[in-house]
Design an enzyme around this catalytic site. Structure first.
Site, mmCIF file in Angstrom:
data_model
loop_
_atom_site.group_PDB
_atom_site.id
_atom_site.type_symbol
_atom_site.label_atom_id
_atom_site.label_comp_id
_atom_site.label_asym_id
_atom_site.label_seq_id
_atom_site.Cartn_x
_atom_site.Cartn_y
_atom_site.Cartn_z
ATOM 1 C CD GLU A 129 -2.953 -1.173 2.249
ATOM 2 O OE1 GLU A 129 -3.901 -1.947 2.122
ATOM 3 O OE2 GLU A 129 -2.834 -0.395 3.226
ATOM 4 C CD GLU A 142 13.682 0.200 9.807
ATOM 5 O OE1 GLU A 142 12.698 0.705 10.374
ATOM 6 O OE2 GLU A 142 14.713 0.858 9.542
ATOM 7 C CB CYS A 194 1.332 6.913 10.967
ATOM 8 S SG CYS A 194 1.916 8.463 10.387
#
Ligand code: SAH
Length: 343
Positions: A85, A159, A335
């Site tokens: 996404e 990450e 977020c």
């Protein structure tokens, strides 16, 4: 878009070298959505390129438009049918930012993050990372959205510093004047705090903004929220930031998601003040307070008034601190909400 592959395909098709410039301009300046649209190219070149050098390595599955009219989220399929996404945000009328993903899933399992619940699936290639930006530029042109997309944050799934090589290559491509031409100062990379990666990033990309997901300034609490803290503690992060600042004098952002009753008490704010002061150069740090966005985790967001009080403690201590605008929650694109476990 892999520009080197495009160059090879054109060479195979015996096209003169200036054809590459025509493709580049159409793709990166006009944001065409297909080779078909590049009508200055002869048909056989357009067809040859479409066959052998796909314009995008990602395909649109769906685009959701947020209630606020200032956020959109795309679900993109990769060549192996995995999905990632990416989010397009409009923080101000003509300014657009995209939040991109660098991995399918994430290995770090932060307690408050939906992506972390998926576990790690795979790294994205540099092309798959950059193509999220190209996808949104094409989307903006198709939808006639005004303004330009010139800001990129690596704050989607994954990450970045755990996929260092591909992320580094993607940064070089985004900054390349012949390609995306995005300025280093318009790019931010966010990390859970991998000390080796932070030092390396500072040496390689001193002009690019760095954000550290801190979320707690006390080791035990941070380890509960971010299991990685057991291996890469606050103390180690502080040491790596010292080395980082040898290379870069850019402001470093410290992200802090406020979780009600967990890390949002005045004592937590005082702890954060002490930690930032301990980093030396407090003027080089900026605390970004984030209101928690709902996931299936058992947390509640700190009420805004309390977030402001927390911010005030930081400001009174001379720190720079803001409460981040929360865009995208209506489409689960804020977020920490990307790819939630119900998918
Ligand atoms: N892995 C990187 C990149 C992800 S950035 C990192 O950890 O920084 C996404 C940011 O949103 C991080 O600061 C992350 O900690 C934060 N975040 C995760 N879940 C959240 C949630 N539910 N609400 C608000 N922020 C969240």
């Amino acid at each position: 878009m892999d520009l080197r592959r495009v160059a090879l395909v054109l060479k195979d098709l015996q096209a003169p070298s200036w054809r590459l410039d025509q493709v580049r301009l159409a793709v990166f300046r006009q944001s065409v959505s297909s080779y078909e649209e590049i009508d200055v190219l002869p048909l056989e070149l357009r067809q040859g390129l479409a066959r052998s050098a796909p314009l995008l390595s990602v395909a649109e599955r769906e685009v959701l438009v947020g209630d606020d009219g200032r956020s959109r989220k795309a679900v993109l399929a990769l060549a192996d049918a995995r999905e990632v996404e990416t989010v397009l945000l409009r923080p101000s009328p003509r300014r657009w930012t995209t939040c991109i993903s660098c991995q399918v899933g994430c290995a770090f399992a932060c307690a408050f993050c939906a992506t972390g619940k998926m576990g790690f699936v795979r790294h994205l290639s540099a092309e798959e990372i950059c193509d999220q930006v190209l996808f949104w530029r094409q989307h903006m042109r198709r939808e006639a959205l005004p303004g330009r997309l010139d800001n990129v944050v690596y704050m989607g799934m994954g990450e970045p510093l755990a996929n260092y090589e591909n992320v580094a290559e993607s940064l070089r491509v985004l900054m390349d004047q012949r390609q995306y031409a995005i300025g280093a100062r318009h790019i931010a990379v966010s990390t859970v705090g991998l000390p080796g990666g932070i030092e390396r990033f500072g040496a390689d990309f001193p002009q690019i903004n760095l954000a550290i997901s801190l979320h707690a300034a006390e080791e035990d609490l941070r380890s509960k929220l971010i299991p990685a803290n057991k291996a890469y503690s606050l103390k180690q992060i502080a040491q790596s930031l010292e080395k980082y600042l040898v290379h870069s004098s850019r402001k470093v952002f410290l992200e802090y998601v406020l979780l009600e009753g967990v890390n949002d008490r005045p004592a937590d704010a005082q702890g954060l003040v002490a930690y930032v002061r301990g980093l030396g150069h407090p003027g080089l740090f900026h605390v970004n307070l984030i209101l928690y966005n709902a996931t299936s985790a058992p947390f509640r967001s700190t009420p805004e008034a309390q977030a402001r009080r927390f911010q005030q403690i930081l400001l009174d201590a001379g720190l720079k601190a803001t409460v981040r605008q929360n865009l995208g929650a209506s489409i689960r694109g804020a977020c920490g909400q990307l790819i939630s476990e119900e998918r």
